[in-house]
Write a protein that holds these residues in place. Structure first.
Motif, PDB file in Angstrom:
ATOM      1  N   ASP A  80      40.665  36.067  52.784  1.00 23.83           N
ATOM      2  CA  ASP A  80      41.966  36.496  52.254  1.00 23.83           C
ATOM      3  C   ASP A  80      42.502  35.530  51.207  1.00 23.83           C
ATOM      4  O   ASP A  80      43.424  35.876  50.462  1.00 23.83           O
ATOM      5  CB  ASP A  80      42.975  36.635  53.390  1.00 23.83           C
ATOM      6  N   THR A  84      41.242  37.268  43.350  1.00 23.33           N
ATOM      7  CA  THR A  84      40.679  38.550  42.931  1.00 23.33           C
ATOM      8  C   THR A  84      39.969  38.356  41.598  1.00 23.33           C
ATOM      9  O   THR A  84      40.606  38.055  40.587  1.00 23.33           O
ATOM     10  CB  THR A  84      41.776  39.604  42.790  1.00 23.33           C
ATOM     11  N   ASN A 105      36.483  43.562  51.570  1.00 20.68           N
ATOM     12  CA  ASN A 105      37.795  42.996  51.277  1.00 20.68           C
ATOM     13  C   ASN A 105      38.034  42.938  49.771  1.00 20.68           C
ATOM     14  O   ASN A 105      39.102  43.332  49.283  1.00 20.68           O
ATOM     15  CB  ASN A 105      37.897  41.600  51.889  1.00 20.68           C
ATOM     16  N   ARG A 109      40.742  45.250  46.573  1.00 22.36           N
ATOM     17  CA  ARG A 109      41.731  44.561  45.750  1.00 22.36           C
ATOM     18  C   ARG A 109      42.147  45.426  44.555  1.00 22.36           C
ATOM     19  O   ARG A 109      41.464  46.347  44.143  1.00 22.36           O
ATOM     20  CB  ARG A 109      41.149  43.242  45.230  1.00 22.36           C
ATOM     21  N   ARG A 112      40.585  46.546  40.911  1.00 18.55           N
ATOM     22  CA  ARG A 112      39.301  46.518  41.603  1.00 18.55           C
ATOM     23  C   ARG A 112      38.245  45.824  40.740  1.00 18.55           C
ATOM     24  O   ARG A 112      38.066  46.177  39.569  1.00 18.55           O
ATOM     25  CB  ARG A 112      38.862  47.953  41.902  1.00 18.55           C
TER      26      ARG A 112
END
Length: 296
Positions: A80, A84, A105, A109, A112
Motif C-alpha cells: 500500500d 503509483t 493492487n 490504482r 492505471r
C-alpha cells in the motif's frame, strides 16, 4: 528431486541479517535513480516518469495458501506504500518476480499503470486487472510518448507458474532509454554472451541491474542464475558505468544462502580493487543514482 528433498530436511534459519550494502544517493546532475525494494524489485525514476520492476511485496513467493518460498527479509515498502507508477515492468512469470497480490493492487490504482512484459504474459496480466499491456519479443522495442523507449533483451532463464506451463511464455530483461541515459534491468539470468551482444546492439548502459544469487548447486543453477564472479564479468561485458546487485537477501531459493552472494561479491570487488560505487551491493531502500553522460 534429490536436491529438493535434501532441502526439506536441512535446518533452515529464520535469522534475518543485513548484507554488506551501499547507498549512492541521486544528485542534482542525475534526475534518474533506482531504488532497491528487495530481491528483484526496483523503483526506477526518470525525469518525467516512474516504473516498478518485478514488484513483489508478499510474504511468500508462491501460488498462495502459504505454498511457496517464505520471505525472510521484508521489502523496503509495503504494497500500500508503493507509489503509483506509470509503468509496471515484468521480466517473467516466476512467483518471486510476478506476484499476483502486488500486481492486483497496482492494477486497481488510478491512473492505471501500463504493464510491459515478454510474449505470452498478456492474458495473466489482464486477469490481474491491467487494461493496457505491451508484450514484447526479444530485441523488440516500444517507445512511450511521455516515457522511455523500452526494449526487451534476451536472458538465459525459463518460465513457469505451475507443472504444465513450462516455457509457455517468454522471459527477458528491459533496456530503457530516455534522452542520453540508458538503463539495463537484466532480469533473472545465467551468464552468457547476450550481455556483450546487448552492449554491441544497444550501447553500453549507464546503469545495469544484475542478479548475483541462487547459484548453488552449480550443476542445477548455472544454466539459469549467475554467480557473483559471472555478474562482474557481465558488468564488464556490458561496459556498464555502474551496476547494482539484486536477487539475494530475501527468499531462500538455493544453497548459497541469503547473504553469501553479497559477501562473495564484496570480497571479489575488494580483491579486484574496484570502487564499491562501481558495483553497488544495496540494502532494501538503497537509492542508487544513474550516472549521466554529458556531451562535450
Amino acid at each position: 528431486m534429490q536436491w529438493q528433498l535434501a532441502r526439506l530436511f536441512r535446518k533452515k534459519s529464520g535469522k534475518v541479517e543485513t548484507s554488506p550494502g551501499a547507498s549512492v544517493r541521486p544528485s542534482e546532475t542525475s534526475p534518474w535513480a533506482a531504488t532497491f525494494l528487495g530481491h528483484a524489485s526496483f523503483l526506477l525514476r526518470g525525469p518525467r516518469w516512474s516504473a516498478l520492476l518485478d514488484p513483489v511485496c508478499s510474504k511468500v513467493a508462491g501460488p498462495g495458501f502459504r505454498l511457496g518460498v517464505p520471505r525472510l527479509q521484508p521489502p523496503a515498502l509495503k504494497v500500500d506504500d508503493l507509489p503509483t507508477p506509470d509503468l509496471v515492468l515484468l521480466t517473467h512469470n516466476h512467483y518471486d518476480h510476478c506476484d499476483a497480490a502486488t500486481l492486483r493492487n497496482l492494477a486497481r490504482r488510478s491512473p492505471r499503470p501500463v504493464a510491459v512484459c515478454p510474449l505470452g504474459l498478456r492474458k495473466l496480466l489482464v486477469s490481474f486487472g491491467f487494461r493496457d499491456v505491451v508484450e514484447l519479443d526479444w530485441w523488440e522495442s516500444h517507445e512511450f510518448a511521455d516515457g522511455p523507449k523500452v526494449t526487451l533483451t534476451p536472458a538465459r532463464h525459463f518460465s513457469a507458474r505451475g507443472p504444465f506451463d513450462r516455457n509457455r511464455s517468454l522471459w527477458g530483461g528491459f533496456y530503457l532509454e530516455d534522452g542520453s541515459v540508458r538503463v539495463l534491468a537484466a532480469g533473472d539470468t545465467g551468464y552468457a554472451t547476450h550481455f556483450a551482444e546487448i552492449a554491441e546492439r544497444l550501447g553500453p548502459p549507464e546503469l545495469s541491474l544484475l542478479p548475483i544469487g541462487a547459484y548453488l548447486p552449480a550443476a542445477l543453477m548455472r544454466p539459469i542464475h549467475q554467480n557473483p564472479a559471472e555478474a562482474l564479468q557481465a558488468h564488464r561485458d556490458l561496459r556498464s558505468r555502474r551496476s547494482v546487485a539484486f536477487h539475494f537477501g530475501a527468499f531462500p531459493l538455493a544453497d548459497d544462502g541469503l547473504h553469501e552472494p553479497a559477501r562473495d561479491l564484496a570480497e571479489l570487488l575488494l580483491r579486484e580493487g574496484l570502487d564499491p560505487e562501481t558495483f553497488v551491493i544495496p540494502n532494501p531502500g538503497c537509492v542508487v543514482a544513474v550516472p549521466t553522460r554529458f556531451k562535450n
